[in-house]
Design a protein around this motif. Sequence first.
Motif, short mmCIF file in Angstrom:
data_model
loop_
_atom_site.label_atom_id
_atom_site.label_comp_id
_atom_site.label_asym_id
_atom_site.label_seq_id
_atom_site.Cartn_x
_atom_site.Cartn_y
_atom_site.Cartn_z
N ASP A 74 -3.66 15.01 -71.98
CA ASP A 74 -3.83 14.62 -70.57
C ASP A 74 -2.47 14.47 -69.90
O ASP A 74 -2.23 15.01 -68.83
CB ASP A 74 -4.53 13.24 -70.46
N GLU A 97 -5.65 12.27 -61.48
CA GLU A 97 -6.42 11.23 -62.19
C GLU A 97 -5.50 10.36 -63.03
O GLU A 97 -5.75 9.18 -63.24
CB GLU A 97 -7.46 11.89 -63.08
N GLU A 98 -4.41 10.97 -63.52
CA GLU A 98 -3.53 10.25 -64.47
C GLU A 98 -2.42 9.45 -63.79
O GLU A 98 -1.59 8.85 -64.47
CB GLU A 98 -2.92 11.24 -65.47
N LEU A 121 -6.80 17.12 -67.07
CA LEU A 121 -7.53 17.46 -68.29
C LEU A 121 -8.91 16.80 -68.19
O LEU A 121 -9.04 15.58 -68.30
CB LEU A 121 -6.78 16.91 -69.51
N ASP A 122 -9.92 17.61 -67.92
CA ASP A 122 -11.28 17.08 -67.78
C ASP A 122 -12.03 17.26 -69.10
O ASP A 122 -11.97 18.33 -69.71
CB ASP A 122 -11.99 17.85 -66.66
N SER A 124 -11.68 14.73 -71.65
CA SER A 124 -10.70 14.24 -72.64
C SER A 124 -11.33 13.86 -73.97
O SER A 124 -10.75 14.04 -75.03
CB SER A 124 -9.95 13.01 -72.09
MN MN Z 1 -9.18 13.91 -66.79
#
Ligand code: MN
Length: 344
Positions: A74, A97-98, A121-122, A124
């Motif tokens: 991620d 998202e991160e 990164l979807d 995870s």
């Molecule tokens: Mn993600």
Amino acid sequence: MPFLQTTKLKTISQHINEAQNMHPEATGEFTSILNDLAFAVRIISRDVRRAGLNDILGLTKDTNYHGEQVRKLDTYANDVIKSSMKRSGHICIMASEEDDDIILNPVQNKKAKYVFVFDPLDGSSNIDVNVTIGTIFGLYKRIDPNSEDPGTIDDVIQEGYKQVAASYALFGSSTIFAYTTGQGVDFFTYDPTLGEFILTKENVRMPTKGKSYSANEGYYNKWSKEMQQYIDYLKTIASDKSRPYSLRYIGTAVADVHRTILNGGIFIYPSDSSMPKGKLRIVYEANALAMLIEQAGGRATDGTRRILDIKPEAIHQRTPLFAGSVEDVLECEQFLRGEHPFQK
Ligand code: MN
Ligand code: AHG
Ligand code: MN
């Protein structure tokens, strides 16, 4: 492959450049952003496929804004995308998202007028069990295109219908790159022997009704009665063989949505007693997926409102998501309103 056939191959760069020529208002900036995006996806694809060898699997000690433990891939994907998208200078602000907060672009040029949001990164939870994962992207114009100042949070929390492009990458048995600029959805497949994304499906259209549903049934007892009734209905044997539906759930939204775009049916991540606003995030998951679903002829709502019409109030705001074939999503919404004959 014989030479003649290879001359039919169209790379993503050729496709994007052709699209630019068809749309005079499309600037070179937009084209260079999409090309930078494709480059970032190629890097992530290479390292996703070597993750086990590169030791970028496994958990970091970090947790992200949502309290979710962040896996190395991620953060790696997050860094690759941020650096690749900053380079063009056309992006004035990003959200990921991160990253808890907005990401400003120190190398933005004065006329930078694009806003980039992404889930690096979807899926995870699928990283270290070798199950398909993906990446999700949304692109907007900044609210004041003449501003020379850094972007602001308002540029990031625009309604999804204002996206100028939406895209996902899917790292599965092959690496797929899907994108739309509002003129339909095109799929590209990465050919590592050429080092290029090759156009494999143009203007993809999903069936108006499917035969499969995608939801995490482990949470059934946390769903509303109406939600349970819809799933019970899909599993009931119908005399006309229209039901039961089959269940397909990968746990990576990009993969479940990609299958739904190709085969039809419905992908559901509803709210439940422990997640009253749902799990998926509007800004960098639901909005891009919703634009792609709609551009492929489908429907995407939060159970009542069109996802793309929702005005987010925060970067990481969550939403329920019902996305897929128009007839399936409309029938599900009828159940959620308690108006379906099966509920009588
Ligand atoms: Mn993600
Ligand atoms: P992410 O890995 O970016 O946090 O996203 C995971 C999301 C989405 O990809 C998927 O549909 C959903 O989480 C799966 O959630 P459950 O494991 O609760 O089913
Ligand atoms: Mn995600």
